[in-house]
Design an enzyme around this catalytic site. Structure first.
Site, PDB file in Angstrom:
ATOM      1  N   ASP A  41       0.862  -1.184   0.000  1.00  0.00           N
ATOM      2  CA  ASP A  41       0.000   0.000   0.000  1.00  0.00           C
ATOM      3  C   ASP A  41       0.898   1.233   0.000  1.00  0.00           C
ATOM      4  O   ASP A  41       1.384   1.641   1.059  1.00  0.00           O
ATOM      5  CB  ASP A  41      -0.884   0.023   1.248  1.00  0.00           C
ATOM      6  CG  ASP A  41      -2.215  -0.677   1.051  1.00  0.00           C
ATOM      7  OD1 ASP A  41      -2.864  -0.419   0.028  1.00  0.00           O
ATOM      8  OD2 ASP A  41      -2.600  -1.470   1.920  1.00  0.00           O
TER       9      ASP A  41
ATOM     10  N   ARG B 290       3.724   2.517   3.404  1.00  0.00           N
ATOM     11  CA  ARG B 290       4.361   1.439   4.156  1.00  0.00           C
ATOM     12  C   ARG B 290       5.884   1.570   4.055  1.00  0.00           C
ATOM     13  O   ARG B 290       6.592   1.421   5.032  1.00  0.00           O
ATOM     14  CB  ARG B 290       3.931   0.071   3.612  1.00  0.00           C
ATOM     15  CG  ARG B 290       2.419  -0.136   3.620  1.00  0.00           C
ATOM     16  CD  ARG B 290       1.826  -0.253   5.003  1.00  0.00           C
ATOM     17  NE  ARG B 290       0.377  -0.486   4.937  1.00  0.00           N
ATOM     18  CZ  ARG B 290      -0.545   0.424   5.220  1.00  0.00           C
ATOM     19  NH1 ARG B 290      -0.187   1.643   5.614  1.00  0.00           N
ATOM     20  NH2 ARG B 290      -1.830   0.130   5.142  1.00  0.00           N
TER      21      ARG B 290
ATOM     22  N   ARG C 223      -7.623  10.449   1.107  1.00  0.00           N
ATOM     23  CA  ARG C 223      -6.972   9.457   0.248  1.00  0.00           C
ATOM     24  C   ARG C 223      -7.478   9.573  -1.189  1.00  0.00           C
ATOM     25  O   ARG C 223      -6.857   9.025  -2.105  1.00  0.00           O
ATOM     26  CB  ARG C 223      -7.225   8.055   0.786  1.00  0.00           C
ATOM     27  CG  ARG C 223      -6.654   7.801   2.178  1.00  0.00           C
ATOM     28  CD  ARG C 223      -7.158   6.485   2.737  1.00  0.00           C
ATOM     29  NE  ARG C 223      -6.729   5.362   1.929  1.00  0.00           N
ATOM     30  CZ  ARG C 223      -7.334   4.178   1.921  1.00  0.00           C
ATOM     31  NH1 ARG C 223      -8.431   3.984   2.644  1.00  0.00           N
ATOM     32  NH2 ARG C 223      -6.871   3.197   1.172  1.00  0.00           N
TER      33      ARG C 223
ATOM     34  N   LYS D  41      -8.311   1.384  -6.789  1.00  0.00           N
ATOM     35  CA  LYS D  41      -9.186   0.870  -5.736  1.00  0.00           C
ATOM     36  C   LYS D  41     -10.162   1.964  -5.296  1.00  0.00           C
ATOM     37  O   LYS D  41      -9.886   3.147  -5.518  1.00  0.00           O
ATOM     38  CB  LYS D  41      -8.360   0.365  -4.545  1.00  0.00           C
ATOM     39  CG  LYS D  41      -7.445   1.430  -3.907  1.00  0.00           C
ATOM     40  CD  LYS D  41      -6.515   0.806  -2.899  1.00  0.00           C
ATOM     41  CE  LYS D  41      -5.638   1.868  -2.257  1.00  0.00           C
ATOM     42  NZ  LYS D  41      -4.647   1.304  -1.338  1.00  0.00           N
ATOM     43  N   HIS D  42     -11.314   1.635  -4.749  1.00  0.00           N
ATOM     44  CA  HIS D  42     -11.827   0.329  -4.358  1.00  0.00           C
ATOM     45  C   HIS D  42     -13.104   0.120  -5.166  1.00  0.00           C
ATOM     46  O   HIS D  42     -14.142   0.721  -4.835  1.00  0.00           O
ATOM     47  CB  HIS D  42     -12.128   0.283  -2.876  1.00  0.00           C
ATOM     48  CG  HIS D  42     -10.982   0.720  -1.997  1.00  0.00           C
ATOM     49  ND1 HIS D  42     -10.677   2.050  -1.763  1.00  0.00           N
ATOM     50  CD2 HIS D  42     -10.056   0.001  -1.309  1.00  0.00           C
ATOM     51  CE1 HIS D  42      -9.624   2.126  -0.955  1.00  0.00           C
ATOM     52  NE2 HIS D  42      -9.236   0.890  -0.661  1.00  0.00           N
TER      53      HIS D  42
ATOM     54  N   HIS E 293     -13.131  -1.891   7.167  1.00  0.00           N
ATOM     55  CA  HIS E 293     -12.205  -2.597   8.053  1.00  0.00           C
ATOM     56  C   HIS E 293     -12.942  -3.080   9.311  1.00  0.00           C
ATOM     57  O   HIS E 293     -12.629  -4.139   9.859  1.00  0.00           O
ATOM     58  CB  HIS E 293     -11.065  -1.682   8.511  1.00  0.00           C
ATOM     59  CG  HIS E 293     -10.092  -1.322   7.442  1.00  0.00           C
ATOM     60  ND1 HIS E 293     -10.276  -0.266   6.589  1.00  0.00           N
ATOM     61  CD2 HIS E 293      -8.903  -1.877   7.088  1.00  0.00           C
ATOM     62  CE1 HIS E 293      -9.252  -0.181   5.760  1.00  0.00           C
ATOM     63  NE2 HIS E 293      -8.411  -1.151   6.033  1.00  0.00           N
TER      64      HIS E 293
ATOM     65  N   ASP F  31      -9.902  -6.736  -1.707  1.00  0.00           N
ATOM     66  CA  ASP F  31      -9.423  -6.058  -0.508  1.00  0.00           C
ATOM     67  C   ASP F  31      -9.210  -7.140   0.542  1.00  0.00           C
ATOM     68  O   ASP F  31      -9.612  -8.308   0.368  1.00  0.00           O
ATOM     69  CB  ASP F  31     -10.433  -4.994  -0.054  1.00  0.00           C
ATOM     70  CG  ASP F  31      -9.758  -3.830   0.670  1.00  0.00           C
ATOM     71  OD1 ASP F  31      -8.609  -3.989   1.119  1.00  0.00           O
ATOM     72  OD2 ASP F  31     -10.386  -2.757   0.780  1.00  0.00           O
TER      73      ASP F  31
END
Length: 553
Positions: free
Chosen positions: A116, A124, A186, A216-217, A229, A298
Site C-alpha cells: 500500500d 508502508r 486518500r 481501488k476500491h 475494516h 481487498d
C-alpha cells in the site's frame, strides 16, 4: 504440499468475460462463465499440482523482516507472492526491503510483491518518517495532472528500489460523502471528472516504470459512512448514480491501461446483499467495462468478510465472483490477535482446497485466475520503457521537483483573526492535537506536524484530551508561550469533539490558527471555527513540512 521449484504458468489468453446482469444470482455459480462451468471440477489433476494452483491465487501478509520458513515453503510451492506492511520494513537497515524481496523471488521468481503505497497518509515503505510524496487530496486540490503523474513515478521509484512490483494505488474513489471515515483525503476529491483525470495520470505515472498500479476500491467506496475494516459498509445509491458519479474514474484507469483493480467490501443494494468482493454481479460489471487485468480482493480479514462468512469462505466466494488474487490481510491487525501469520494463510488455503474437492470451486476458475496473476508477473518483469518523449526526460524533470513546495501550493488558507506567519521566531509554539483517532488504512503514526515544526522551533505539543478550561487558559497565556502562537490540529471539521476543542481554544486564544489535515469544505470559512485555518489536505511528512514552511519556520 511439495517443495519443488515453482512452475511458470502460461500467459493469459483472455478468458471470456461474464456478461452483466440486473438481478441477483446465486453466489456459487453466477460469476463463472458457462465455458468454465461445464468442465469437470476436479479434472484429472494430481494433488501436488492442485496445491500449487490454489497457492497461485493467495496473497498473504507475514510477520517479520525476513522470510519465515512457512512462507518460503509456500512460495516454492507456487504461492502468488506477498503483501508488505510497515512491520516488514526496518528503516534502520539500508537495503533490507530489497534483500527481503530478493529472498522472496529466490523462492518464487514470479512472486507478486505488493505494498500500500499511496503517498500522503498511506505509506508502508516510508511509514516511520512519513511519506515524502503528496497524497491524492493534495494533488487533486492542486489539479496539475502532470504533477500527479510525476508523483506516480516517484511512488514507482520507491517500489522498484524495494523490489516491489505492485503498488496498491491509486485510490479511484470519488469522496462524495464528507463523513466517510476511511477514504477522505486518500481520494483526489469529490468531483468525478477531476478524480478521473488524476486517477489516469497516477496510473500512467506508476506504470511508466513497469510497476503495476492497482486502482481501488471498485466499484467506489466514496459514498459510505462506515469503514469496511470495522463494519459492513453500504452505499445508498442506485446503479444509475454509481455509473454517473463513481464508475468513471475506474473506467479512466482501464483506459489508461491499469494492470490491476482492487474490489471493495461494500454493499450496493441494487446488486444484492453480498459485498462487492463476493458479488458475481460486481465482477461481471468490471469485466464488461473492458478490464481483463488482475482483480484483487481487498483484505479478507476486514470485518465485512471476516465477521460474516470468514476469510476462508470469503476467498472461495471471491473467486466464484470473478476475483483473481486473494489478499489475506495484515496478520498483526488487532482483530487477528491470537493467530499467527501462517494460520491466517492456511485458513484460506484449506478452504479453497476443500471447495475444489467438494466440486463447489471448479479447477478452471482457479486456472483462469492463476493465468492473470502470471501474466501480471511476466509484464512487471519486463524492462521499463525509456521515460523520454520528444526530448522530455521524466527522470530529469522529476529530480527537480520540490514536493514540499507542491504540498504548500496546494494548501488553502481561510483567513480569520490570526496570522499564519509567526511574528516572533523565538516564541514557543503551542500545538494542540485535537484529532480523535487514526484512519485504519493509514495506521497509527508519529506526530509529523510536531516533528516538522520542531526542526527549527521550540514546540509545546499537547493532546486536546488532556485539556480542560482551566489548564487550557494557563497553557495559552503562560509566560513561556507569551500567549502566542497557538496551533490546533484537526482531521475532521465535522467532528463535534473537534469543533468543541476549536471553540474552547478560540475563547481564550482568538488569534490561534487551525491546521486542518482532513477534508476542506468546498468554499467559504471552515465549519465549526472562526479561527484562521490552513487546509493542508493530509497528515504526512510532506504536508507537515509544507505547513511549517507556510508559517515561516
Amino acid at each position: 504440499m511439495t517443495s519443488s521449484d515453482p512452475r511458470h504458468l502460461p500467459p493469459h489468453s483472455g478468458a471470456p468475460s461474464p456478461s452483466s446482469a440486473t438481478t441477483a444470482q446465486p453466489l456459487a455459480t453466477s460469476g463463472i462463465p458457462d465455458s468454465l462451468q461445464t468442465e469437470k471440477s476436479l479434472e484429472t489433476i494430481p494433488s501436488p499440482e492442485l496445491a500449487r494452483l490454489v497457492n497461485a491465487v493467495i496473497w498473504p501478509g507475514f510477520v517479520g523482516t525476513t522470510v519465515p520458513t512457512w512462507l518460503e515453503r509456500a512460495l516454492r510451492n507456487g504461492l502468488a507472492g506477498v503483501v508488505y506492511f510497515s512491520h516488514n520494513i526496518d528503516p534502520q537497515i539500508p537495503g533490507q526491503v530489497a534483500a527481503l524481496s530478493a529472498a522472496i523471488r529466490a523462492a518464487n521468481p514470479s512472486a507478486v510483491v505488493g505494498v500500500d503505497e499511496e503517498g500522503g497518509n498511506v505509506t508502508r515503505l516510508q511509514a516511520r518518517d512519513g511519506s515524502a510524496i503528496p497524497g491524492a487530496a493534495v494533488l487533486g486540490a492542486l489539479d496539475e495532472p502532470a504533477t500527479t503523474a510525476a508523483a506516480g513515478r516517484a511512488i514507482a521509484r520507491l517500489c522498484r528500489a524495494a523490489g516491489v512490483n505492485l503498488s496498491i494505488a491509486p485510490v479511484a474513489d470519488v469522496n462524495t460523502n464528507p463523513l466517510n471515515p476511511v477514504i477522505g483525503v486518500r481520494a483526489f476529491g469529490s468531483d468525478t471528472q477531476l478524480v478521473s483525470v488524476h486517477t489516469a495520470a497516477a496510473v500512467s505515472g506508476i506504470q511508466e516504470l513497469r510497476v503495476g498500479a492497482c486502482a481501488k476500491h471498485f466499484p467506489g467506496h466514496g459514498d459510505t459512512v462506515a469503514d469496511s475494516h470495522m463494519d459492513v459498509a453500504r452505499v445508498a445509491l442506485t446503479m444509475e448514480q454509481m455509473r454517473a458519479h463513481h464508475l468513471p474514474p475506474f473506467q479512466a484507469a482501464i483506459d489508461a491501461g491499469v494492470a490491476a483493480m482492487m474490489s471493495a467490501h461494500i454493499i450496493i443494494p441494487e446488486l444484492g446483499e453480498a459485498p462487492a468482493t463476493l458479488n458475481p454481479l460486481t465482477g461481471a460489471l468490471l469485466r464488461d467495462m473492458g478490464f481483463d487485468g488482475l482483480l484483487i480482493t481487498d483484505a479478507l480479514d476486514m470485518a465485512a468478510v471476516r465477521a460474516t462468512v470468514g476469510p476462508g469462505e470469503g476467498g472461495v466466494l471471491a473467486l466464484l465472483a470473478g476475483a483473481d488474487l486473494l489478499c489475506v490481510g495484515n496478520p498483526l491487525n488487532a482483530y487477528t490477535s491470537g493467530r499467527d501469520d501462517e494460520s491466517c494463510y492456511t485458513e484460506v488455503f484449506d478452504a479453497l482446497m476443500a471447495a475444489v474437492e467438494s466440486g463447489r470451486l471448479p479447477v478452471p476458475v482457479l486456472r483462469r485466475a492463476a493465468q492473470r496473476v502470471e501474466t501480471f508477473a511476466q509484464w512487471s518483469a519486463q524492462t521499463p520503457h525509456a521515460a523520454q518523449t520528444d526530448g522530455f526526460d521524466s527522470a530529469e524533470a522529476d529530480a527537480s521537483i520540490d514536493w514540499v513546495d507542491v504540498a504548500a501550493r496546494a494548501c488553502r488558507i481561510d483567513q480569520g483573526t490570526g496570522a499564519v506567519e509567526l511574528a516572533d521566531p523565538d516564541a514557543v509554539l503551542t500545538l494542540i492535537d485535537a484529532r480523535t483517532g487514526h484512519n485504519m488504512a493509514a495506521g497509527p503514526t508519529d506526530n509529523f506536524m510536531a516533528q516538522a515544526l520542531m526542526e527549527r522551533h521550540r514546540v509545546n505539543a499537547v493532546s486536546a484530551s488532556s485539556l480542560n478550561a482551566e489548564n487550557l487558559s494557563d497553557l495559552v497565556s503562560c509566560e513561556e508561550s507569551l500567549g502566542e502562537p497557538v496551533f490546533v490540529m484537526v482531521d475532521s471539521l465535522l467532528s463535534m469533539n473537534q469543533q468543541a476543542t476549536l471553540a474552547q481554544v478560540a475563547a481564550v486564544a482568538p488569534h490561534a490558527v487551525c491546521i486542518n489535515t482532513g477534508l476542506a469544505p468546498q468554499s467559504g470559512p471552515a465549519i465549526g471555527t472562526a479561527l484562521t485555518t490552513i487546509h493542508c489536505h493530509g497528515f504526512s511528512a510532506v504536508t507537515a513540512q509544507a505547513v511549517a514552511r507556510l508559517v515561516g519556520i
